[in-house]
Write a protein that holds these residues in place. Structure first.
Motif, PDB file in Angstrom:
ATOM      1  N   ARG A   1      11.126  30.911 -24.629  1.00 33.10           N
ATOM      2  CA  ARG A   1      11.805  30.991 -25.926  1.00 33.10           C
ATOM      3  C   ARG A   1      11.020  30.252 -26.998  1.00 33.10           C
ATOM      4  NH1 ARG A   1      18.118  31.005 -25.065  1.00 33.10           N
ATOM      5  NH2 ARG A   1      18.229  32.281 -23.202  1.00 33.10           N
ATOM      6  N   LEU A   2      10.451  29.114 -26.635  1.00 38.22           N
ATOM      7  CA  LEU A   2       9.647  28.360 -27.589  1.00 38.22           C
ATOM      8  C   LEU A   2       8.370  29.137 -27.941  1.00 38.22           C
ATOM      9  CD1 LEU A   2       9.355  25.777 -29.226  1.00 38.22           C
ATOM     10  CD2 LEU A   2       8.250  24.735 -27.251  1.00 38.22           C
ATOM     11  N   LEU A   3       7.758  29.778 -26.955  1.00 44.28           N
ATOM     12  CA  LEU A   3       6.588  30.608 -27.220  1.00 44.28           C
ATOM     13  C   LEU A   3       6.933  31.744 -28.174  1.00 44.28           C
ATOM     14  CD1 LEU A   3       3.643  31.488 -26.584  1.00 44.28           C
ATOM     15  CD2 LEU A   3       4.622  32.865 -24.747  1.00 44.28           C
ATOM     16  N   LEU A   4       8.061  32.407 -27.962  1.00 42.78           N
ATOM     17  CA  LEU A   4       8.486  33.468 -28.875  1.00 42.78           C
ATOM     18  C   LEU A   4       8.725  32.916 -30.274  1.00 42.78           C
ATOM     19  CD1 LEU A   4      10.893  35.595 -26.661  1.00 42.78           C
ATOM     20  CD2 LEU A   4       8.573  36.143 -27.377  1.00 42.78           C
TER      21      LEU A   4
ATOM     22  N   LEU B   1       5.391  32.417 -31.894  1.00 40.97           N
ATOM     23  CA  LEU B   1       4.808  33.706 -32.266  1.00 40.97           C
ATOM     24  C   LEU B   1       5.496  34.293 -33.491  1.00 40.97           C
ATOM     25  CD1 LEU B   1       4.264  35.319 -28.759  1.00 40.97           C
ATOM     26  CD2 LEU B   1       2.510  34.479 -30.331  1.00 40.97           C
ATOM     27  N   LEU B   2       6.802  34.103 -33.606  1.00 42.53           N
ATOM     28  CA  LEU B   2       7.534  34.630 -34.759  1.00 42.53           C
ATOM     29  C   LEU B   2       7.222  33.868 -36.038  1.00 42.53           C
ATOM     30  CD1 LEU B   2      11.047  35.366 -33.230  1.00 42.53           C
ATOM     31  CD2 LEU B   2       9.419  37.024 -34.121  1.00 42.53           C
ATOM     32  N   THR B   3       7.127  32.548 -35.939  1.00 41.98           N
ATOM     33  CA  THR B   3       6.914  31.745 -37.143  1.00 41.98           C
ATOM     34  C   THR B   3       5.445  31.579 -37.491  1.00 41.98           C
ATOM     35  OG1 THR B   3       6.937  29.670 -35.882  1.00 41.98           O
ATOM     36  CG2 THR B   3       9.056  30.467 -36.791  1.00 41.98           C
ATOM     37  N   GLY B   4       4.570  31.597 -36.489  1.00 44.41           N
ATOM     38  CA  GLY B   4       3.152  31.420 -36.749  1.00 44.41           C
ATOM     39  C   GLY B   4       2.770  29.989 -37.078  1.00 44.41           C
ATOM     40  N   GLU B   5       3.629  29.046 -36.801  1.00 46.57           N
ATOM     41  CA  GLU B   5       3.371  27.633 -37.104  1.00 46.57           C
ATOM     42  C   GLU B   5       3.406  26.822 -35.814  1.00 46.57           C
ATOM     43  OE1 GLU B   5       2.839  26.107 -40.097  1.00 46.57           O
ATOM     44  OE2 GLU B   5       2.836  28.048 -41.086  1.00 46.57           O
TER      45      GLU B   5
ATOM     46  N   ASN C   1       8.031  22.258 -36.714  1.00 43.44           N
ATOM     47  CA  ASN C   1       8.373  23.614 -36.296  1.00 43.44           C
ATOM     48  C   ASN C   1       8.604  23.676 -34.785  1.00 43.44           C
ATOM     49  OD1 ASN C   1       8.800  26.426 -36.907  1.00 43.44           O
ATOM     50  ND2 ASN C   1       6.879  26.799 -35.827  1.00 43.44           N
ATOM     51  N   LEU C   2       7.783  22.973 -34.002  1.00 42.55           N
ATOM     52  CA  LEU C   2       7.968  22.964 -32.548  1.00 42.55           C
ATOM     53  C   LEU C   2       9.294  22.301 -32.171  1.00 42.55           C
ATOM     54  CD1 LEU C   2       4.379  22.147 -31.269  1.00 42.55           C
ATOM     55  CD2 LEU C   2       5.591  24.321 -31.143  1.00 42.55           C
ATOM     56  N   LEU C   3       9.649  21.212 -32.841  1.00 41.01           N
ATOM     57  CA  LEU C   3      10.931  20.562 -32.554  1.00 41.01           C
ATOM     58  C   LEU C   3      12.103  21.462 -32.937  1.00 41.01           C
ATOM     59  CD1 LEU C   3      10.220  16.883 -33.628  1.00 41.01           C
ATOM     60  CD2 LEU C   3      10.569  17.754 -31.324  1.00 41.01           C
ATOM     61  N   PHE C   4      12.001  22.108 -34.082  1.00 35.62           N
ATOM     62  CA  PHE C   4      13.056  23.027 -34.495  1.00 35.62           C
ATOM     63  C   PHE C   4      13.152  24.214 -33.527  1.00 35.62           C
ATOM     64  CE2 PHE C   4      14.893  26.384 -37.214  1.00 35.62           C
ATOM     65  CZ  PHE C   4      16.095  25.754 -37.513  1.00 35.62           C
ATOM     66  N   GLY C   5      12.007  24.736 -33.107  1.00 43.63           N
ATOM     67  CA  GLY C   5      11.988  25.833 -32.135  1.00 43.63           C
ATOM     68  C   GLY C   5      12.572  25.429 -30.800  1.00 43.63           C
ATOM     69  N   LEU C   6      12.286  24.201 -30.350  1.00 41.43           N
ATOM     70  CA  LEU C   6      12.867  23.705 -29.103  1.00 41.43           C
ATOM     71  C   LEU C   6      14.374  23.567 -29.229  1.00 41.43           C
ATOM     72  CD1 LEU C   6      12.306  22.703 -26.250  1.00 41.43           C
ATOM     73  CD2 LEU C   6      12.019  20.406 -27.195  1.00 41.43           C
ATOM     74  N   LEU C   7      14.846  23.106 -30.380  1.00 42.19           N
ATOM     75  CA  LEU C   7      16.287  23.002 -30.623  1.00 42.19           C
ATOM     76  C   LEU C   7      16.940  24.387 -30.575  1.00 42.19           C
ATOM     77  CD1 LEU C   7      18.712  21.215 -31.447  1.00 42.19           C
ATOM     78  CD2 LEU C   7      18.120  21.733 -33.811  1.00 42.19           C
TER      79      LEU C   7
END
Length: 149
Positions: free
Chosen positions: A10-13, A16-20, A25-31
């Protein structure tokens, strides 16, 4: 193990979606990956999942090669429809990864997932696949691409 794989996927997706790939961004993506609901599968085996992930990763360079072949063909393409045997363990995640590996190929669509009753192989699923391939040059016999499995 499956939870870690699910969160990582899910974090990889997300990346890939945000490009950041910055820390925020990684912390927000993990959340977001943690908060998204997960399907509860008890006793799901990891081996078919890893095999499907491997097939998806191998499909990426193959897709680039087939895209170049279609560009070089210069408008000489032909369509074909084949069948591809689905994995024996058709969990939703494995089916998703198999479909991802198939549709990464340029001009390839999965038309249907059909259940086949066979006296020799028993009951299994097959994907009906529509493909656009470079046409053979004059004097060459046409090839159907990959053979059905």
């Amino acid at each position: 193990m499956t939870v870690v794989f699910s969160l990582g996927f899910r974090l990889l997706l997300w990346v890939l979606l945000t490009g950041e790939t910055n820390r925020t961004n990684l912390l927000f993506g993990l959340l977001v990956a943690i908060l998204l609901p997960r399907a509860h599968h008890h006793g799901e085996r990891v081996a078919p999942l890893l095999k499907a992930v491997g097939q998806s990763l191998v499909a990426i360079p193959q897709a680039y090669g087939e895209a170049v072949a279609l560009i070089v063909a210069g408008g000489r393409e032909h369509c074909d429809e084949t069948e591809h045997r689905a994995s024996g363990t058709a969990t939703p995640l494995v089916v998703f990864l198999e479909l991802l590996a198939i549709t990464l190929t340029p001009f390839t669509l999965v038309l249907d997932l059909v259940r086949v009753e066979d006296a020799v192989e028993g009951s299994h699923h097959r994907y009906r696949i529509h493909r656009l391939r470079p046409a053979p040059r004059r004097g060459q016999a046409p090839t159907g691409g990959r053979t059905p499995q």
